[in-house]
Motif scaffolding. Structure first.
Motif, PDB file in Angstrom:
ATOM      1  N   LEU A  62      29.011 -26.096  29.934  1.00 50.42           N
ATOM      2  CA  LEU A  62      29.318 -25.519  31.244  1.00 50.42           C
ATOM      3  C   LEU A  62      29.900 -24.114  31.111  1.00 50.42           C
ATOM      4  CD1 LEU A  62      30.751 -28.664  33.041  1.00 50.42           C
ATOM      5  CD2 LEU A  62      28.521 -27.572  33.415  1.00 50.42           C
ATOM      6  N   TRP A  63      30.818 -23.942  30.177  1.00 48.19           N
ATOM      7  CA  TRP A  63      31.444 -22.631  29.958  1.00 48.19           C
ATOM      8  C   TRP A  63      30.410 -21.603  29.497  1.00 48.19           C
ATOM      9  CZ3 TRP A  63      32.660 -20.154  25.123  1.00 48.19           C
ATOM     10  CH2 TRP A  63      33.460 -19.013  25.267  1.00 48.19           C
ATOM     11  N   THR A  64      29.576 -21.986  28.532  1.00 44.60           N
ATOM     12  CA  THR A  64      28.560 -21.073  28.017  1.00 44.60           C
ATOM     13  C   THR A  64      27.538 -20.743  29.104  1.00 44.60           C
ATOM     14  OG1 THR A  64      28.852 -21.981  25.806  1.00 44.60           O
ATOM     15  CG2 THR A  64      26.860 -20.711  26.179  1.00 44.60           C
ATOM     16  N   GLY A  65      27.177 -21.740  29.897  1.00 43.42           N
ATOM     17  CA  GLY A  65      26.233 -21.505  30.988  1.00 43.42           C
ATOM     18  C   GLY A  65      26.749 -20.507  32.002  1.00 43.42           C
ATOM     19  N   THR A  66      28.034 -20.592  32.313  1.00 43.38           N
ATOM     20  CA  THR A  66      28.593 -19.634  33.274  1.00 43.38           C
ATOM     21  C   THR A  66      28.642 -18.227  32.694  1.00 43.38           C
ATOM     22  OG1 THR A  66      30.881 -20.069  32.600  1.00 43.38           O
ATOM     23  CG2 THR A  66      30.004 -21.374  34.432  1.00 43.38           C
ATOM     24  N   ARG A  67      28.733 -18.112  31.393  1.00 44.02           N
ATOM     25  CA  ARG A  67      28.755 -16.786  30.767  1.00 44.02           C
ATOM     26  C   ARG A  67      27.369 -16.152  30.736  1.00 44.02           C
ATOM     27  NH1 ARG A  67      31.617 -16.924  25.353  1.00 44.02           N
ATOM     28  NH2 ARG A  67      31.737 -14.704  25.688  1.00 44.02           N
ATOM     29  N   LEU A  68      26.327 -16.925  31.021  1.00 39.62           N
ATOM     30  CA  LEU A  68      24.974 -16.376  31.083  1.00 39.62           C
ATOM     31  C   LEU A  68      24.652 -15.806  32.458  1.00 39.62           C
ATOM     32  CD1 LEU A  68      22.850 -18.949  29.078  1.00 39.62           C
ATOM     33  CD2 LEU A  68      23.320 -16.582  28.486  1.00 39.62           C
ATOM     34  N   VAL A  69      25.486 -16.096  33.436  1.00 37.27           N
ATOM     35  CA  VAL A  69      25.264 -15.579  34.783  1.00 37.27           C
ATOM     36  C   VAL A  69      25.356 -14.059  34.719  1.00 37.27           C
ATOM     37  CG1 VAL A  69      26.152 -15.548  37.139  1.00 37.27           C
ATOM     38  CG2 VAL A  69      26.155 -17.671  35.829  1.00 37.27           C
ATOM     39  N   PRO A  70      24.367 -13.360  35.250  1.00 38.96           N
ATOM     40  CA  PRO A  70      24.376 -11.890  35.163  1.00 38.96           C
ATOM     41  C   PRO A  70      25.582 -11.275  35.865  1.00 38.96           C
ATOM     42  CG  PRO A  70      22.330 -12.684  36.150  1.00 38.96           C
ATOM     43  CD  PRO A  70      23.214 -13.865  35.961  1.00 38.96           C
ATOM     44  N   VAL A  71      26.039 -10.171  35.308  1.00 36.98           N
ATOM     45  CA  VAL A  71      27.126  -9.393  35.913  1.00 36.98           C
ATOM     46  C   VAL A  71      26.542  -8.112  36.476  1.00 36.98           C
ATOM     47  CG1 VAL A  71      28.948 -10.368  34.475  1.00 36.98           C
ATOM     48  CG2 VAL A  71      27.698  -8.379  33.674  1.00 36.98           C
ATOM     49  N   ALA A  72      27.382  -7.236  36.954  1.00 39.70           N
ATOM     50  CA  ALA A  72      26.929  -5.982  37.548  1.00 39.70           C
ATOM     51  C   ALA A  72      26.007  -5.232  36.597  1.00 39.70           C
ATOM     52  CB  ALA A  72      28.128  -5.110  37.896  1.00 39.70           C
ATOM     53  N   ALA A  73      25.051  -4.509  37.136  1.00 38.14           N
ATOM     54  CA  ALA A  73      24.102  -3.746  36.329  1.00 38.14           C
ATOM     55  C   ALA A  73      24.835  -2.755  35.436  1.00 38.14           C
ATOM     56  CB  ALA A  73      23.129  -3.003  37.236  1.00 38.14           C
ATOM     57  N   GLY A  74      24.304  -2.566  34.243  1.00 41.50           N
ATOM     58  CA  GLY A  74      24.898  -1.603  33.321  1.00 41.50           C
ATOM     59  C   GLY A  74      25.788  -2.252  32.289  1.00 41.50           C
ATOM     60  N   GLY A  75      25.902  -3.562  32.273  1.00 38.11           N
ATOM     61  CA  GLY A  75      26.712  -4.224  31.254  1.00 38.11           C
ATOM     62  C   GLY A  75      27.983  -4.784  31.840  1.00 38.11           C
ATOM     63  N   PRO A  76      28.779  -5.459  31.021  1.00 37.80           N
ATOM     64  CA  PRO A  76      29.959  -6.152  31.489  1.00 37.80           C
ATOM     65  C   PRO A  76      30.995  -5.237  32.123  1.00 37.80           C
ATOM     66  CG  PRO A  76      29.531  -6.649  29.178  1.00 37.80           C
ATOM     67  CD  PRO A  76      28.526  -5.657  29.629  1.00 37.80           C
ATOM     68  N   ALA A  77      31.133  -4.025  31.669  1.00 40.00           N
ATOM     69  CA  ALA A  77      32.149  -3.128  32.207  1.00 40.00           C
ATOM     70  C   ALA A  77      31.565  -2.170  33.232  1.00 40.00           C
ATOM     71  CB  ALA A  77      32.803  -2.337  31.079  1.00 40.00           C
ATOM     72  N   GLY A  78      30.282  -2.304  33.547  1.00 36.24           N
ATOM     73  CA  GLY A  78      29.650  -1.421  34.513  1.00 36.24           C
ATOM     74  C   GLY A  78      29.210  -0.101  33.906  1.00 36.24           C
ATOM     75  N   GLY A  79      29.366   0.062  32.613  1.00 35.85           N
ATOM     76  CA  GLY A  79      28.988   1.300  31.955  1.00 35.85           C
ATOM     77  C   GLY A  79      27.578   1.223  31.413  1.00 35.85           C
ATOM     78  N   PRO A  80      27.134   2.265  30.729  1.00 38.91           N
ATOM     79  CA  PRO A  80      25.782   2.268  30.181  1.00 38.91           C
ATOM     80  C   PRO A  80      25.654   1.276  29.036  1.00 38.91           C
ATOM     81  CG  PRO A  80      27.001   4.206  29.453  1.00 38.91           C
ATOM     82  CD  PRO A  80      27.866   3.507  30.446  1.00 38.91           C
ATOM     83  N   ALA A  81      24.443   0.842  28.802  1.00 39.48           N
ATOM     84  CA  ALA A  81      24.184  -0.085  27.704  1.00 39.48           C
ATOM     85  C   ALA A  81      24.485   0.597  26.375  1.00 39.48           C
ATOM     86  CB  ALA A  81      22.724  -0.542  27.742  1.00 39.48           C
ATOM     87  N   ARG A  82      24.954  -0.167  25.426  1.00 38.09           N
ATOM     88  CA  ARG A  82      25.287   0.356  24.095  1.00 38.09           C
ATOM     89  C   ARG A  82      24.407  -0.313  23.053  1.00 38.09           C
ATOM     90  NH1 ARG A  82      28.022   4.870  24.725  1.00 38.09           N
ATOM     91  NH2 ARG A  82      29.661   4.643  26.254  1.00 38.09           N
ATOM     92  N   GLY A  83      24.033   0.435  22.058  1.00 39.20           N
ATOM     93  CA  GLY A  83      23.250  -0.096  20.949  1.00 39.20           C
ATOM     94  C   GLY A  83      24.145  -0.775  19.935  1.00 39.20           C
ATOM     95  N   PRO A  84      23.571  -1.320  18.845  1.00 38.96           N
ATOM     96  CA  PRO A  84      24.345  -2.034  17.843  1.00 38.96           C
ATOM     97  C   PRO A  84      25.353  -1.154  17.117  1.00 38.96           C
ATOM     98  CG  PRO A  84      22.009  -1.962  17.240  1.00 38.96           C
ATOM     99  CD  PRO A  84      22.147  -1.335  18.582  1.00 38.96           C
ATOM    100  N   THR A  85      25.138   0.154  17.118  1.00 43.07           N
ATOM    101  CA  THR A  85      26.081   1.057  16.449  1.00 43.07           C
ATOM    102  C   THR A  85      27.127   1.597  17.406  1.00 43.07           C
ATOM    103  OG1 THR A  85      24.625   2.931  16.850  1.00 43.07           O
ATOM    104  CG2 THR A  85      24.364   1.769  14.742  1.00 43.07           C
ATOM    105  N   GLY A  86      27.082   1.163  18.662  1.00 39.94           N
ATOM    106  CA  GLY A  86      28.058   1.621  19.644  1.00 39.94           C
ATOM    107  C   GLY A  86      27.572   2.804  20.445  1.00 39.94           C
ATOM    108  N   GLY A  87      26.474   3.420  20.044  1.00 39.52           N
ATOM    109  CA  GLY A  87      25.942   4.562  20.771  1.00 39.52           C
ATOM    110  C   GLY A  87      25.087   4.097  21.935  1.00 39.52           C
TER     111      GLY A  87
END
Length: 187
Positions: free
Chosen positions: A131-156
């Motif tokens: 149940l906990w993991t399922g709720t974490r799959l619910v989409p959040v605001a566009a642009g990622g969890p903090a509302g910012g731009p998407a980041r790559g694996p190196t942080g860029g």
């Protein structure tokens, strides 16, 4: 698992766990070392669950095979316990490996009636986890969890690699949690 009612549902569980294990193997190509280690443990869990879920009508492994499962997942539990000193997120792997040892031990004994209290605690844990993991799959605001731009694996800036996508890793963990629940229900 190898209970009398394992038919097409058993094969669906085998397919789910094997596919999850295969995806986790692919996630081991991540550029982040911690993600590679976690994916390796999850691949072991997925393939182990798939092997244990094969319906007995097709393949009834010898009794000693269950001792091998218990030993492999006992070693995985010890590794998770060792890794837990660096972060509590490894405790879930410890509980999962312990559940696999428990199910293998019950099957090796030739009984599908585990310890009711322990089975109940494991069922409650994995239900809450799913149940906990399922709720974490619910989409959040566009642009990622903090509302910012998407980041790559190196942080860029940029899209992360397919092996570093958090939502895919969570979906993988969710499917293994569901599989664990199905296996525990057969005890």
């Amino acid at each position: 698992m190898h209970g009398p009612g394992a038919g097409s549902s058993g094969w669906l569980l085998v397919a789910l766990c094997a596919a999850t294990g295969a995806y986790c193997l692919l996630r081991m190509r991540s550029g982040v070392e911690e993600q590679r280690r976690t994916a390796g443990g999850e691949a072991l869990m997925g393939f182990g669950m798939a092997a244990m879920a094969v319906p007995a009508a097709v393949l009834a492994p010898p009794r000693w095979a269950w001792a091998v499962y218990a030993a492999v997942f006992g070693a995985a539990a010890l590794r998770a316990l060792w890794a837990a000193r660096s972060g509590t997120h490894h405790l879930h792997h410890l509980v999962g490996a312990f559940a696999m040892v428990y199910m293998a031990a019950m099957t090796a004994r030739g009984t599908h009636a585990g310890i009711p209290v322990l089975t109940g605690v494991l069922l409650l844990y994995f239900t809450a986890y799913v149940l906990w993991t399922g709720t974490r799959l619910v989409p959040v605001a566009a642009g990622g969890p903090a509302g910012g731009p998407a980041r790559g694996p190196t942080g860029g800036p940029g899209a992360p690699g397919w092996g570093d996508r958090l939502e895919l890793a969570r979906a993988c963990r969710l499917s293994m949690g569901i599989g664990m629940l199905a296996m525990l229900l057969t005890l």
